[in-house]
Design a protein around this motif. Structure first.
Motif, PDB file in Angstrom:
ATOM      1  N   GLY A  24      -1.208  -8.330 -15.977  1.00  0.00           N
ATOM      2  CA  GLY A  24      -1.996  -8.575 -15.345  1.00  0.00           C
ATOM      3  C   GLY A  24      -2.091  -9.015 -13.534  1.00  0.00           C
ATOM      4  N   GLY A  25      -0.964  -8.794 -13.188  1.00  0.00           N
ATOM      5  CA  GLY A  25      -0.314  -8.934 -11.751  1.00  0.00           C
ATOM      6  C   GLY A  25      -0.655  -7.823 -10.856  1.00  0.00           C
ATOM      7  N   ARG A  26       0.750  -8.221  -9.879  1.00  0.00           N
ATOM      8  CA  ARG A  26       0.305  -6.401  -8.767  1.00  0.00           C
ATOM      9  C   ARG A  26       1.876  -6.948  -8.347  1.00  0.00           C
ATOM     10  NH1 ARG A  26      -3.697  -3.422  -8.532  1.00  0.00           N
ATOM     11  NH2 ARG A  26      -2.751  -2.310  -6.912  1.00  0.00           N
ATOM     12  N   VAL A  27       2.352  -5.647  -8.279  1.00  0.00           N
ATOM     13  CA  VAL A  27       3.772  -6.114  -7.427  1.00  0.00           C
ATOM     14  C   VAL A  27       3.629  -4.920  -6.032  1.00  0.00           C
ATOM     15  CG1 VAL A  27       4.419  -4.295  -8.762  1.00  0.00           C
ATOM     16  CG2 VAL A  27       6.532  -6.044  -7.956  1.00  0.00           C
ATOM     17  N   SER A  28       4.252  -5.363  -5.427  1.00  0.00           N
ATOM     18  CA  SER A  28       4.152  -4.352  -3.709  1.00  0.00           C
ATOM     19  C   SER A  28       5.296  -4.637  -3.075  1.00  0.00           C
ATOM     20  CB  SER A  28       3.177  -5.276  -2.558  1.00  0.00           C
ATOM     21  OG  SER A  28       3.395  -6.823  -2.665  1.00  0.00           O
ATOM     22  N   THR A  94       9.260  -6.981 -14.495  1.00  0.00           N
ATOM     23  CA  THR A  94       8.487  -6.156 -14.502  1.00  0.00           C
ATOM     24  C   THR A  94       7.937  -4.932 -14.462  1.00  0.00           C
ATOM     25  OG1 THR A  94       8.128  -8.372 -12.112  1.00  0.00           O
ATOM     26  CG2 THR A  94       6.222  -6.528 -12.728  1.00  0.00           C
ATOM     27  N   LEU A  95       6.885  -4.558 -15.189  1.00  0.00           N
ATOM     28  CA  LEU A  95       6.845  -3.201 -14.964  1.00  0.00           C
ATOM     29  C   LEU A  95       5.743  -3.247 -14.785  1.00  0.00           C
ATOM     30  CD1 LEU A  95       7.388  -2.384 -19.105  1.00  0.00           C
ATOM     31  CD2 LEU A  95       8.696  -2.290 -16.697  1.00  0.00           C
ATOM     32  N   ALA A  96       5.347  -1.988 -14.106  1.00  0.00           N
ATOM     33  CA  ALA A  96       4.358  -1.582 -12.703  1.00  0.00           C
ATOM     34  C   ALA A  96       3.770  -0.577 -13.166  1.00  0.00           C
ATOM     35  CB  ALA A  96       4.046  -1.922 -11.305  1.00  0.00           C
ATOM     36  N   GLY A  97       2.392  -0.296 -13.383  1.00  0.00           N
ATOM     37  CA  GLY A  97       1.416   1.380 -13.595  1.00  0.00           C
ATOM     38  C   GLY A  97       1.101   2.487 -12.749  1.00  0.00           C
TER      39      GLY A  97
END
Length: 158
Positions: A24-28, A94-97
């Protein structure tokens, strides 16, 4: 006619991104600044080669942490699928979509590839190391899964 795929090189500025993550987070990119990061792009969660690569990174995660790296995996999967992958494989990073594959395109990790003799558009298994200032210090397209960790150890001096 489609544009030629992007090919990033050592010393290039890493393309900016902001993606939703498992849990449910975000990564930038801006959030990653200040410490080195390892981005790895893979085709699909819960498939054999991607699971092998993810588990190799899991099993060697402490080595990356000890060197100050934050590890981020990026795939075109929906977040629900990434949540299942993290839970099933106990992935500590972290895994990001990137369902629109805009970030993959910016990194040159999306394009034409050969699957079982057919040309298809998809994720090109790729890995990038980014320094604390957002500059690429390692670029590898078409990563070979069995040698991924050994290659990173050699090239990143881990």
């Amino acid at each position: 006619m489609t544009a030629a795929p992007v090919k990033l090189a050592l010393g290039d500025q890493a393309p900016d991104f902001d993606l939703p993550t498992a849990g449910g987070g975000r990564v930038s990119l801006s959030e990653l600044r200040g410490a080195p990061a390892l981005l790895w792009f893979y085709p699909a969660a819960n498939t054999s080669l991607c699971t092998k690569q993810a588990c190799d990174l899991r099993d060697n995660h402490q080595m990356f942490l000890d060197a100050g790296y934050r590890v981020v995996g990026i795939s075109p999967d929906p977040i629900a699928e990434l949540d299942r992958f993290v839970e099933k494989q106990e992935l500590p990073y972290t895994l990001a979509g990137d369902e629109s594959h805009q970030v993959m395109e910016a990194y040159g990790a999306w394009g034409e590839k050969n699957m079982y003799g057919k040309k298809v558009q998809g994720t090109i298994r790729s890995t990038f190391a980014i320094d604390a200032e957002g500059i690429l210090t390692f670029v590898k397209y078409r990563v070979g899964t069995p040698k991924h960790i050994a290659l990173l150890q050699e090239k990143l001096g881990l």
